[in-house]
Motif scaffolding. Structure first.
Motif, PDB file in Angstrom:
ATOM      1  N   ALA A  61     -55.089  -9.743   2.474  1.00 16.54           N
ATOM      2  CA  ALA A  61     -54.717  -9.276   1.135  1.00 16.54           C
ATOM      3  C   ALA A  61     -54.547  -7.770   1.200  1.00 16.54           C
ATOM      4  O   ALA A  61     -55.446  -7.060   1.649  1.00 16.54           O
ATOM      5  CB  ALA A  61     -55.799  -9.636   0.134  1.00 16.54           C
ATOM      6  N   GLN A  62     -53.407  -7.270   0.727  1.00 17.44           N
ATOM      7  CA  GLN A  62     -53.192  -5.821   0.704  1.00 17.44           C
ATOM      8  C   GLN A  62     -53.894  -5.218  -0.504  1.00 17.44           C
ATOM      9  O   GLN A  62     -54.290  -4.064  -0.488  1.00 17.44           O
ATOM     10  CB  GLN A  62     -51.680  -5.564   0.648  1.00 17.44           C
ATOM     11  N   ASN A  63     -54.028  -6.027  -1.539  1.00 19.17           N
ATOM     12  CA  ASN A  63     -54.749  -5.590  -2.742  1.00 19.17           C
ATOM     13  C   ASN A  63     -55.356  -6.837  -3.388  1.00 19.17           C
ATOM     14  O   ASN A  63     -54.835  -7.938  -3.222  1.00 19.17           O
ATOM     15  CB  ASN A  63     -53.787  -4.911  -3.731  1.00 19.17           C
ATOM     16  N   ILE A  64     -56.461  -6.652  -4.081  1.00  9.85           N
ATOM     17  CA  ILE A  64     -57.096  -7.785  -4.769  1.00  9.85           C
ATOM     18  C   ILE A  64     -57.304  -7.392  -6.231  1.00  9.85           C
ATOM     19  O   ILE A  64     -57.884  -6.335  -6.512  1.00  9.85           O
ATOM     20  CB  ILE A  64     -58.445  -8.158  -4.106  1.00  9.85           C
ATOM     21  N   TRP A  65     -56.792  -8.226  -7.115  1.00  9.79           N
ATOM     22  CA  TRP A  65     -57.003  -8.001  -8.556  1.00  9.79           C
ATOM     23  C   TRP A  65     -58.350  -8.634  -8.897  1.00  9.79           C
ATOM     24  O   TRP A  65     -58.508  -9.857  -8.827  1.00  9.79           O
ATOM     25  CB  TRP A  65     -55.894  -8.658  -9.386  1.00  9.79           C
ATOM     26  N   LEU A  66     -59.302  -7.800  -9.256  1.00  8.53           N
ATOM     27  CA  LEU A  66     -60.692  -8.266  -9.314  1.00  8.53           C
ATOM     28  C   LEU A  66     -61.085  -8.918 -10.638  1.00  8.53           C
ATOM     29  O   LEU A  66     -61.987  -9.745 -10.682  1.00  8.53           O
ATOM     30  CB  LEU A  66     -61.628  -7.092  -9.007  1.00  8.53           C
ATOM     31  N   GLU A  67     -60.418  -8.498 -11.722  1.00  9.50           N
ATOM     32  CA  GLU A  67     -60.785  -9.071 -13.036  1.00  9.50           C
ATOM     33  C   GLU A  67     -59.536  -9.530 -13.790  1.00  9.50           C
ATOM     34  O   GLU A  67     -59.244  -9.030 -14.886  1.00  9.50           O
ATOM     35  CB  GLU A  67     -61.559  -8.023 -13.845  1.00  9.50           C
ATOM     36  N   PRO A  68     -58.808 -10.445 -13.216  1.00 10.55           N
ATOM     37  CA  PRO A  68     -57.540 -10.839 -13.846  1.00 10.55           C
ATOM     38  C   PRO A  68     -57.739 -11.793 -15.013  1.00 10.55           C
ATOM     39  O   PRO A  68     -58.718 -12.552 -15.049  1.00 10.55           O
ATOM     40  CB  PRO A  68     -56.808 -11.556 -12.705  1.00 10.55           C
ATOM     41  N   PHE A  69     -56.825 -11.710 -15.949  1.00 12.18           N
ATOM     42  CA  PHE A  69     -56.812 -12.706 -17.040  1.00 12.18           C
ATOM     43  C   PHE A  69     -55.403 -12.777 -17.616  1.00 12.18           C
ATOM     44  O   PHE A  69     -54.592 -11.869 -17.421  1.00 12.18           O
ATOM     45  CB  PHE A  69     -57.853 -12.380 -18.117  1.00 12.18           C
ATOM     46  N   PHE A  70     -55.136 -13.902 -18.279  1.00 12.68           N
ATOM     47  CA  PHE A  70     -53.840 -14.099 -18.927  1.00 12.68           C
ATOM     48  C   PHE A  70     -53.928 -13.585 -20.361  1.00 12.68           C
ATOM     49  O   PHE A  70     -54.968 -13.734 -21.008  1.00 12.68           O
ATOM     50  CB  PHE A  70     -53.467 -15.578 -18.952  1.00 12.68           C
ATOM     51  N   LEU A  71     -52.831 -12.984 -20.813  1.00 11.88           N
ATOM     52  CA  LEU A  71     -52.824 -12.441 -22.171  1.00 11.88           C
ATOM     53  C   LEU A  71     -51.478 -12.776 -22.833  1.00 11.88           C
ATOM     54  O   LEU A  71     -50.426 -12.321 -22.357  1.00 11.88           O
ATOM     55  CB  LEU A  71     -53.007 -10.915 -22.087  1.00 11.88           C
ATOM     56  N   PRO A  72     -51.523 -13.550 -23.935  1.00 11.77           N
ATOM     57  CA  PRO A  72     -50.258 -13.860 -24.625  1.00 11.77           C
ATOM     58  C   PRO A  72     -49.690 -12.607 -25.292  1.00 11.77           C
ATOM     59  O   PRO A  72     -50.466 -11.782 -25.793  1.00 11.77           O
ATOM     60  CB  PRO A  72     -50.662 -14.889 -25.694  1.00 11.77           C
ATOM     61  N   ILE A  73     -48.379 -12.476 -25.289  1.00 10.30           N
ATOM     62  CA  ILE A  73     -47.742 -11.326 -25.956  1.00 10.30           C
ATOM     63  C   ILE A  73     -46.668 -11.829 -26.915  1.00 10.30           C
ATOM     64  O   ILE A  73     -46.030 -12.851 -26.655  1.00 10.30           O
ATOM     65  CB  ILE A  73     -47.114 -10.342 -24.934  1.00 10.30           C
ATOM     66  N   ALA A  74     -46.480 -11.061 -28.005  1.00  9.36           N
ATOM     67  CA  ALA A  74     -45.497 -11.471 -29.010  1.00  9.36           C
ATOM     68  C   ALA A  74     -44.125 -10.858 -28.715  1.00  9.36           C
ATOM     69  O   ALA A  74     -43.097 -11.390 -29.133  1.00  9.36           O
ATOM     70  CB  ALA A  74     -45.978 -11.045 -30.390  1.00  9.36           C
ATOM     71  N   SER A  75     -44.119  -9.717 -28.008  1.00 11.37           N
ATOM     72  CA  SER A  75     -42.858  -9.008 -27.766  1.00 11.37           C
ATOM     73  C   SER A  75     -43.090  -7.983 -26.658  1.00 11.37           C
ATOM     74  O   SER A  75     -44.235  -7.776 -26.231  1.00 11.37           O
ATOM     75  CB  SER A  75     -42.441  -8.254 -29.036  1.00 11.37           C
ATOM     76  N   VAL A  76     -42.004  -7.314 -26.270  1.00 13.34           N
ATOM     77  CA  VAL A  76     -42.125  -6.242 -25.278  1.00 13.34           C
ATOM     78  C   VAL A  76     -43.059  -5.152 -25.806  1.00 13.34           C
ATOM     79  O   VAL A  76     -43.970  -4.690 -25.117  1.00 13.34           O
ATOM     80  CB  VAL A  76     -40.722  -5.667 -24.948  1.00 13.34           C
ATOM     81  N   GLY A  77     -42.845  -4.767 -27.069  1.00  7.18           N
ATOM     82  CA  GLY A  77     -43.665  -3.708 -27.668  1.00  7.18           C
ATOM     83  C   GLY A  77     -45.138  -4.101 -27.707  1.00  7.18           C
ATOM     84  O   GLY A  77     -46.029  -3.278 -27.460  1.00  7.18           O
ATOM     85  N   ASP A  78     -45.383  -5.358 -28.001  1.00  8.43           N
ATOM     86  CA  ASP A  78     -46.761  -5.862 -28.054  1.00  8.43           C
ATOM     87  C   ASP A  78     -47.411  -5.763 -26.659  1.00  8.43           C
ATOM     88  O   ASP A  78     -48.571  -5.342 -26.523  1.00  8.43           O
ATOM     89  CB  ASP A  78     -46.735  -7.315 -28.539  1.00  8.43           C
ATOM     90  N   ALA A  79     -46.653  -6.136 -25.626  1.00 16.97           N
ATOM     91  CA  ALA A  79     -47.185  -6.056 -24.246  1.00 16.97           C
ATOM     92  C   ALA A  79     -47.543  -4.604 -23.911  1.00 16.97           C
ATOM     93  O   ALA A  79     -48.620  -4.325 -23.368  1.00 16.97           O
ATOM     94  CB  ALA A  79     -46.137  -6.574 -23.258  1.00 16.97           C
ATOM     95  N   VAL A  80     -46.663  -3.675 -24.297  1.00 19.43           N
ATOM     96  CA  VAL A  80     -46.904  -2.259 -24.010  1.00 19.43           C
ATOM     97  C   VAL A  80     -48.184  -1.803 -24.713  1.00 19.43           C
ATOM     98  O   VAL A  80     -49.060  -1.174 -24.103  1.00 19.43           O
ATOM     99  CB  VAL A  80     -45.689  -1.396 -24.456  1.00 19.43           C
ATOM    100  N   ARG A  81     -48.315  -2.154 -25.991  1.00 20.20           N
ATOM    101  CA  ARG A  81     -49.500  -1.755 -26.770  1.00 20.20           C
ATOM    102  C   ARG A  81     -50.781  -2.304 -26.124  1.00 20.20           C
ATOM    103  O   ARG A  81     -51.768  -1.615 -25.980  1.00 20.20           O
ATOM    104  CB  ARG A  81     -49.409  -2.301 -28.205  1.00 20.20           C
TER     105      ARG A  81
END
Ligand SMILES: C[S@@+](CC[C@H](N)C(=O)[O-])C[C@H]1O[C@@H](n2cnc3c(N)ncnc32)[C@H](O)[C@@H]1O
Length: 311
Positions: A49-69
């Motif tokens: 593994a070149q990198n390991i994401w240690l605390e990953p989770f899925f997050l629903p988003i309503a829009s591009v702006g919502d994802a950015v926020r």
């Protein structure tokens, strides 16, 4: 897609298969693979593994702006690892604060601020982790290269190891460089002011052989006995040889308590010998990693003191 705890591994480029095999052999169940991203049920310090994401989770988003926020609400610095929905992911990335991506000058410390990683898992879902094993994007370290002095690009391996571990030979320390030709590693070590006893069946590039503190001997690194050299500060090996042969050499130096620190390339040919990698990993206080410029090989490190893990 559930939020039952899991870990995301970013495979070293071209070694997705090795990473999956390594995780499965370690008893870590792989859930899903998308390109270089491997989602698995638990943590293992996987060398591939070149990198390991240690605390990953899925997050629903309503829009591009919502994802950015939502990303900005967690922290400032994010790296996008796109696997799908490339245009939408890019729209999100463009609205996030810029992350400086200039190459590192050797000697500079690794970035101190955390770098999170994210991807657009499906059209309306982010997969993100604020904490990762590496502060470099995808765990890949790029340096301002020296295209004039070192005789091979192998010097980049040592630059990366020393940067990741925050330790390097000090002026006056004695280093053995086994399998040193044409001299990239010897050049790094001598540039740091170390005394380098450099061995290879082939000669060093003349400009490296002439450096202050460098002594070169034509011969086999396996023929060198700890009883003859006495205690050294560092053993380096980049010899082209089978892993078992290198393991025998390392054990000889460890048993003789003749070296404080080790940095060795474990060269793997054909089908990856995961058992041999595990033998190296099980040496107490050691670490096995895939460096950005490693190809089908891993780097085994054991330090007498200090950091026993990647930053
Ligand atoms: C990848 S190159 C090393 C590159 C070197 N670290 C550098 O920075 O330029 C591998 C070297 O291992 C050497 N080698 C292979 N078997 C060896 C042995 N038994 N003893 C010493 N050198 C050996 C080869 O001659 C070759 O020069």
């Amino acid at each position: 897609m559930s939020n039952k705890p899991f870990i995301v591994y970013v495979a070293a480029r071209g070694f997705e298969g090795e990473l999956q095999e390594e995780l499965e052999l370690a008893g870590v169940q792989v859930r899903e693979v998308r390109e270089r991203l491997v989602l698995a049920d638990g943590f293992f310090p996987a060398a591939w593994a070149q990198n390991i994401w240690l605390e990953p989770f899925f997050l629903p988003i309503a829009s591009v702006g919502d994802a950015v926020r939502r990303l900005k609400a967690v922290q400032r610095n994010w790296h996008l690892h796109p696997v799908d929905f490339h245009r939408r992911a890019e729209l999100i990335r463009q609205q996030l604060p810029p992350v400086k991506a200039r190459p590192l000058r050797f000697g500079e410390s690794a970035p101190a601020s955390p770098l999170g990683a994210w991807t657009l898992w499906d059209h309306d879902t982010l997969l993100l982790s604020a904490r990762c094993s590496s502060p470099f994007p995808d765990g890949e370290v790029f340096f301002e290269e020296d295209r004039v002095h070192p005789p091979s690009r192998a010097y980049l391996k040592l630059w990366e190891v020393f940067t990741l571990l925050g330790q390097a030979p000090q002026p006056g320390e004695l280093c053995l460089d086994l399998g040193s030709a044409p001299g990239g590693w010897t050049w790094v070590l001598a540039s740091l002011g170390a005394h380098v006893f450099s061995i290879d069946k082939s000669p060093l590039a003349p400009q490296v052989a002439a450096m202050k503190g460098v002594e070169h001997c034509l011969g086999s690194g396996f023929a060198l006995e700890p009883q003859t050299t006495g205690r050294v500060d560092w053993v380096f090996s980049d010899m082209a040889c089978y892993p078992e042969r290198l393991l025998g050499l390392v054990r000889k130096w460890l048993e003789a308590e003749a070296a404080a620190n080790f940095v060795c390339t474990v060269k793997l040919q054909g089908r990856t010998d995961h058992e041999a990698v595990q033998d190296f990993r099980s040496i107490p206080g050691s670490l096995v990693m895939h460096l950005s410029c490693n190809k089908h090989e891993l780097t085994w490190v054991r330090l007498a003191k200090g950091r026993q893990q990647r930053i």
